[in-house]
Write an enzyme that holds these catalytic residues in place. Structure first.
Site, mmCIF file in Angstrom:
data_model
loop_
_atom_site.group_PDB
_atom_site.id
_atom_site.type_symbol
_atom_site.label_atom_id
_atom_site.label_comp_id
_atom_site.label_asym_id
_atom_site.label_seq_id
_atom_site.Cartn_x
_atom_site.Cartn_y
_atom_site.Cartn_z
ATOM 1 N N GLY A 1 0.822 -1.215 0.000
ATOM 2 C CA GLY A 1 0.000 0.000 0.000
ATOM 3 C C GLY A 1 0.844 1.247 0.000
ATOM 4 N N VAL B 1 -3.842 -7.346 -0.820
ATOM 5 C CA VAL B 1 -3.223 -8.063 0.291
ATOM 6 C C VAL B 1 -4.157 -9.051 0.972
ATOM 7 C CG1 VAL B 1 -1.518 -6.254 0.746
ATOM 8 C CG2 VAL B 1 -3.722 -6.236 1.984
ATOM 9 N N ASN C 1 2.094 -1.974 5.436
ATOM 10 C CA ASN C 1 1.446 -0.673 5.574
ATOM 11 C C ASN C 1 -0.018 -0.678 5.145
ATOM 12 O OD1 ASN C 1 1.438 2.429 5.652
ATOM 13 N ND2 ASN C 1 1.016 2.023 3.479
ATOM 14 N N SER D 1 -1.451 1.484 15.428
ATOM 15 C CA SER D 1 -2.143 2.768 15.610
ATOM 16 C C SER D 1 -2.292 3.017 17.096
ATOM 17 C CB SER D 1 -3.536 2.706 14.958
ATOM 18 O OG SER D 1 -4.343 3.800 15.357
ATOM 19 N N TYR E 1 -12.073 -0.449 14.127
ATOM 20 C CA TYR E 1 -10.715 -0.192 13.644
ATOM 21 C C TYR E 1 -9.695 -0.561 14.721
ATOM 22 C CZ TYR E 1 -6.683 2.492 11.921
ATOM 23 O OH TYR E 1 -5.434 2.873 11.495
ATOM 24 N N THR F 1 -8.920 -4.253 14.986
ATOM 25 C CA THR F 1 -7.959 -4.784 14.008
ATOM 26 C C THR F 1 -6.535 -4.348 14.329
ATOM 27 O OG1 THR F 1 -8.201 -2.934 12.428
ATOM 28 C CG2 THR F 1 -9.749 -4.774 12.223
ATOM 29 N N LYS F 2 -6.382 -3.159 14.874
ATOM 30 C CA LYS F 2 -5.036 -2.691 15.198
ATOM 31 C C LYS F 2 -4.509 -3.330 16.491
ATOM 32 C CE LYS F 2 -4.284 -0.239 11.572
ATOM 33 N NZ LYS F 2 -3.218 -0.600 10.619
ATOM 34 N N ILE G 1 -2.542 11.598 11.747
ATOM 35 C CA ILE G 1 -1.517 11.966 10.775
ATOM 36 C C ILE G 1 -2.170 12.625 9.567
ATOM 37 C CG2 ILE G 1 0.369 11.105 9.332
ATOM 38 C CD1 ILE G 1 0.829 10.779 12.366
#
Length: 249
Positions: free
Chosen positions: A9, A60, A86, A140, A153, A156-157, A186
């Site tokens: 990515g 992926v 990534n 993250s 989210y 998953t992190k 970011i």
């Protein structure tokens, strides 16, 4: 002999900044994109900067495509010195019970299984190499904390953190280091678009950090490069927060 890095990515945002950092330090650059058009644009942009890069069209979530990415890279360059996992997608900014099951499944397939395939085939290849290699995953602050509107989210992190630490311990004596970077808010293309649309300001994004500003893609690229460098031989299983002090609160 030049070292080789794979960045999944890597045609935009953090991945693109990371590719530039490695290119400026003499690496062969291999990156992936689901979009053939984005891959061509990325390749042309780097050509104008004086860098020849290799871009593969890879999803992926597909084990066969990730395995082929590894074998094709080795066939072309001989080894893989660094793998940066990534690729990832974001969740829906909603309370947990209001999110969609389809989006959750998609995030698991990309953020968890996509990283799993990269680590699996990356490790298997590095074990064949006398110089082994380094793996850096993208976690993250949502993988280290509970964050409002980011439960799916964050799940998953958290998985990224678990896989990073578990594999790091297992391969600690094999010459392979496995670490992760945990970014805060970011200024990626996505967030810049949100700011441009007027939904929020850079000050709004920065307010969650003690430094009172959002981070840049270069902040994350620099951290990834450090974890991948020869100057970082004794770190493995580390989750490095690059978050303007968020996790110090």
């Amino acid at each position: 002999m030049k070292k080789t890095v794979i960045i999944t990515g890597g045609t935009a945002g953090i991945g693109k900044a990371t590719a530039l950092k490695f290119a400026q330090n003499g690496f062969n650059i291999v990156t992936t994109s689901r979009s053939e058009e984005k891959g061509k644009k990325f390749k042309e942009e780097f050509k104008q900067l004086g860098f020849d890069v290799t871009v593969y069209q890879v999803d992926v979530t597909r084990e066969d495509q990730v395995e082929k990415l590894i074998t094709d890279t080795v066939d072309k360059f001989g080894s893989i010195d660094v793998l940066v996992n990534n690729s990832g997608i974001a969740g829906e900014p909603k309370f947990f019970a209001q999110t969609s099951k389809d989006n959750m499944r998609n995030m698991i397939e990309t953020n968890v299984m996509g990283l799993y395939w990269g680590m699996r085939y990356g490790i298997l290849q590095m074990l064949k190499q006398p110089t082994r290699g380094k793996i850096v995953n993208l976690a993250s602050i949502a993988g280290l904390n509970g964050i409002e509107y980011a439960g799916e989210y964050g799940a998953t992190k958290h998985a990224v953190v678990g896989m990073t630490k578990g594999a790091a311990v297992e391969y600690a004596t094999s010459g392979i280091t496995i670490n992760a970077v945990a970014p805060g808010a970011i200024l990626t293309d996505i967030l810049n678009d949100v700011i441009a649309s007027g939904q929020m300001t850079a000050e709004d994004l920065g307010a969650v950090h003690p430094m009172k500003r959002p981070g840049t893609v270069e902040d994350i690229a620099n951290a990834i490069y450090f974890l991948s460098s020869d100057e970082c031989p004794f770190m493995t299983g580390a989750i490095l927060p690059v978050d303007g002090g968020y996790n110090a609160q």
